[in-house]
Design a protein around this motif. Structure first.
Motif, PDB file in Angstrom:
ATOM      1  N   ASP A  41       0.843  -1.192   0.000  1.00 33.20           N
ATOM      2  CA  ASP A  41       0.000   0.000   0.000  1.00 33.20           C
ATOM      3  C   ASP A  41       0.883   1.248   0.000  1.00 33.20           C
ATOM      4  O   ASP A  41       1.839   1.334   0.755  1.00 33.20           O
ATOM      5  N   GLY A  42       0.550   2.195  -0.874  1.00 33.32           N
ATOM      6  CA  GLY A  42       1.370   3.410  -0.989  1.00 33.32           C
ATOM      7  C   GLY A  42       2.177   3.446  -2.276  1.00 33.32           C
ATOM      8  O   GLY A  42       2.582   4.511  -2.744  1.00 33.32           O
ATOM      9  N   TYR A  43       2.430   2.254  -2.864  1.00 41.13           N
ATOM     10  CA  TYR A  43       3.132   2.173  -4.146  1.00 41.13           C
ATOM     11  C   TYR A  43       2.321   2.937  -5.192  1.00 41.13           C
ATOM     12  O   TYR A  43       1.097   2.846  -5.155  1.00 41.13           O
ATOM     13  N   PRO A  44       2.881   3.727  -6.090  1.00 45.71           N
ATOM     14  CA  PRO A  44       4.310   3.842  -6.402  1.00 45.71           C
ATOM     15  C   PRO A  44       5.032   4.955  -5.642  1.00 45.71           C
ATOM     16  O   PRO A  44       6.169   5.256  -5.982  1.00 45.71           O
ATOM     17  N   GLU A  45       4.369   5.560  -4.658  1.00 45.62           N
ATOM     18  CA  GLU A  45       5.061   6.621  -3.910  1.00 45.62           C
ATOM     19  C   GLU A  45       5.832   6.004  -2.748  1.00 45.62           C
ATOM     20  O   GLU A  45       6.812   5.321  -2.972  1.00 45.62           O
ATOM     21  N   SER A  46       5.370   6.211  -1.507  1.00 42.14           N
ATOM     22  CA  SER A  46       6.151   5.655  -0.409  1.00 42.14           C
ATOM     23  C   SER A  46       5.401   4.481   0.214  1.00 42.14           C
ATOM     24  O   SER A  46       4.163   4.473   0.271  1.00 42.14           O
ATOM     25  N   TYR A  47       6.140   3.495   0.610  1.00 39.96           N
ATOM     26  CA  TYR A  47       5.544   2.286   1.190  1.00 39.96           C
ATOM     27  C   TYR A  47       6.590   1.633   2.094  1.00 39.96           C
ATOM     28  O   TYR A  47       7.790   1.882   1.955  1.00 39.96           O
ATOM     29  N   GLU A  48       6.085   0.792   2.981  1.00 41.75           N
ATOM     30  CA  GLU A  48       7.003   0.071   3.869  1.00 41.75           C
ATOM     31  C   GLU A  48       7.276  -1.318   3.317  1.00 41.75           C
ATOM     32  O   GLU A  48       6.434  -1.877   2.621  1.00 41.75           O
ATOM     33  N   LYS A  49       8.409  -1.893   3.669  1.00 44.56           N
ATOM     34  CA  LYS A  49       8.677  -3.269   3.280  1.00 44.56           C
ATOM     35  C   LYS A  49       9.248  -4.045   4.460  1.00 44.56           C
ATOM     36  O   LYS A  49       9.435  -3.493   5.525  1.00 44.56           O
ATOM     37  N   GLY A  50       9.481  -5.352   4.245  1.00 43.79           N
ATOM     38  CA  GLY A  50      10.012  -6.173   5.335  1.00 43.79           C
ATOM     39  C   GLY A  50       8.937  -6.961   6.073  1.00 43.79           C
ATOM     40  O   GLY A  50       9.213  -7.562   7.105  1.00 43.79           O
ATOM     41  N   PHE A  51       7.695  -6.975   5.541  1.00 42.51           N
ATOM     42  CA  PHE A  51       6.611  -7.728   6.198  1.00 42.51           C
ATOM     43  C   PHE A  51       6.600  -9.181   5.721  1.00 42.51           C
ATOM     44  O   PHE A  51       6.765  -9.446   4.526  1.00 42.51           O
ATOM     45  N   GLU A  52       6.336 -10.079   6.660  1.00 44.83           N
ATOM     46  CA  GLU A  52       6.312 -11.502   6.300  1.00 44.83           C
ATOM     47  C   GLU A  52       5.147 -11.818   5.354  1.00 44.83           C
ATOM     48  O   GLU A  52       4.036 -11.311   5.519  1.00 44.83           O
TER      49      GLU A  52
END
Ligand code: AMP
Ligand code: GLY
Length: 425
Positions: A337-348
């Motif tokens: 969620d937030g792509y293509p701007e800012s989003y978080e990653k690293g979630f299982e």
């Protein structure tokens, strides 16, 4: 054969799955790869696609028999030339042919010279002249940075003010870096967009089944442009008549034009077509497989992909008959969620096991990695390309959306109208 694939997205995962089906492939390697590709290939995440020295070293170390270069940057940057010079059998266009994608000025001038149908245009290397030209131009108008710009170097401008700001953004502020040293200003055209991928051996071209991409982030083609939120194949807009027109005026003409220019093209040409009321026009060429088009095209191909690759390299494609299943496929991208701007990653990511053993379902990884605890976690804006085949588009679409529920991760986002064009025709 030991095969090394260069790249690490959903497209490369789909290519790896196709290669894995070939009885001729003994071992697959992928640089950098991702957590999905790692299930069927040995990956080296620490090597980047532009790290040519380390790629050569890796290919030598693994004694690979074939190198397949998938992404645009290394193709345009000359990785195929480099690998060939090092003695590797390599699939993909050399830099002098990859310019078909690497320079919009080159590709537009080629189409003009060889009468390949495309939108009317002018090219500029001086921002002052571009601004002057805009004063008398008809709006809306389309501005394109000349070079590679992660698919973002195209601006559609509705007013003169927007277009003037666009020229400034591309040529003066260098928003897309040196890609904006030159630009194309072209006529705005309308119609459904279809992607046709093809194999080329320098002389002969064999087109694959058609596909359609959904580039905008939100349902109903709203929101920002992305790398692609989903695809389906075949396109119901791509009729026999349109195919016939493109065969007569576009496909072979492009291959012949490249050969006449002394830039023999070997590899994949992706034709981005717009089906306008006046007939098909080429919007753009890519010198590679499309992403996420590949995910819905290759899974429908009946040929052994290694035979087709060999024919492209050896110049024997005229002896190959490409065959596709008489069905359909839909790929729904699960994004952060937030792509293509800012989003978080690293979630299982959980639930991936549900795809195991299910024939017509595929979960292609686009942005995933193994974390230090050995879990598969999100690692990008586009995370997975959930793909399903069905007897027709309607069935493939229902199955793909069903499978999107099998996997979970925090902030999972998708469009809900992938493949909806089937209700429009
Ligand atoms: P490209 O990277 O050239 O494919 O352009 C990105 C997108 O911009 C295309 O998929 C089209 O939706 C749009 N586009 C490009 N050129 C034109 C044009 N001449 N008229 C209308 N839309 C265009
Ligand atoms: N899906 C468009 C591209 O690969 O450029």
């Amino acid at each position: 054969m030991k095969v090394l694939i260069i790249g690490g997205g959903g497209r490369e995962h789909a290519i790896a799955v196709s290669m894995k089906k070939s009885s001729r492939v003994e071992k697959l390697y992928c640089v950098p790869g991702n957590a999905g590709i790692a299930q069927i290939a040995e990956c080296e995440p620490s090597i980047g696609v532009m790290d040519f020295d380390r790629i050569v070293e890796y290919a030598k170390d693994k004694q690979v028999d074939l190198v397949f270069v998938a992404p645009d940057d290394p193709l345009v940057g000359g990785l195929v030339d480099r690998m060939e010079a090092e003695g590797f059998r390599t699939f993909g266009p050399r830099a002098d042919a990859a310019v078909l994608e690497g320079s919009k000025v080159f590709s537009k001038d080629l189409m003009k010279k060889y009468h390949i149908p495309t939108a009317a245009y002018e090219t500029f290397d001086d921002p002052g002249e571009a601004l002057e030209y805009l004063k008398t131009a008809k709006m809306p108008i389309v501005l394109k940075a000349d070079g590679l710009a992660l698919g973002k170097g195209v601006l559609i401008c509705n007013t003169l003010q927007e277009a003037q700001a666009g020229v400034k953004e591309i040529m003066l502020d260098k928003h897309f870096g040196s890609a904006g040293n030159r630009m194309v200003i072209e006529e705005f055209i309308t119609g459904p967009e279809v992607s046709v991928l093809s194999f080329v051996d320098g002389k002969t071209i064999k087109t694959m089944t058609s596909a359609q991409d959904h580039k905008r982030a939100k349902d109903g083609d709203q929101g920002l442009n992305t790398g692609g939120m989903g695809t389906f194949s075949p396109s119901p807009f791509y009729t026999k008549e349109i195919d016939q027109f493109c065969r007569e005026h576009i496909y072979q003409a492009t291959v012949d034009a490249m050969a006449s220019e002394g830039r023999e093209f070997r590899g994949v040409i992706f034709f981005g077509l717009m089906l306008t009321p006046e007939g098909p026009r080429v919007l753009e060429f890519n010198a590679r497989f499309g992403d996420p088009e590949t995910q819905v095209v290759l899974c429908r191909m009946k040929n052994d992909i290694m035979d087709v690759i060999d024919a492209c390299i050896d110049g024997t494609l005229d002896q190959v008959e490409l065959q596709f299943e008489d069905n359909a496929a839909v790929c729904v991208v699960l994004a952060s969620d937030g792509y293509p701007e800012s989003y978080e990653k690293g979630f299982e990511i959980t639930g991936l096991g549900r795809f195991e053993g299910k024939e017509d379902y595929y979960c292609f990884h686009a942005g995933s990695r193994l974390d230090d605890k050995g879990r598969i976690v999100t690692n990008g804006g586009r995370v997975l390309g959930v793909t399903a085949k069905g007897a027709n588009l309607r069935e493939a679409r229902a199955r793909a959306y069903e499978a999107t529920e099998w996997v979970s991760f925090a902030n999972k986002y998708m469009r809900h109208d992938i493949g909806k064009a089937i209700d429009e025709v």
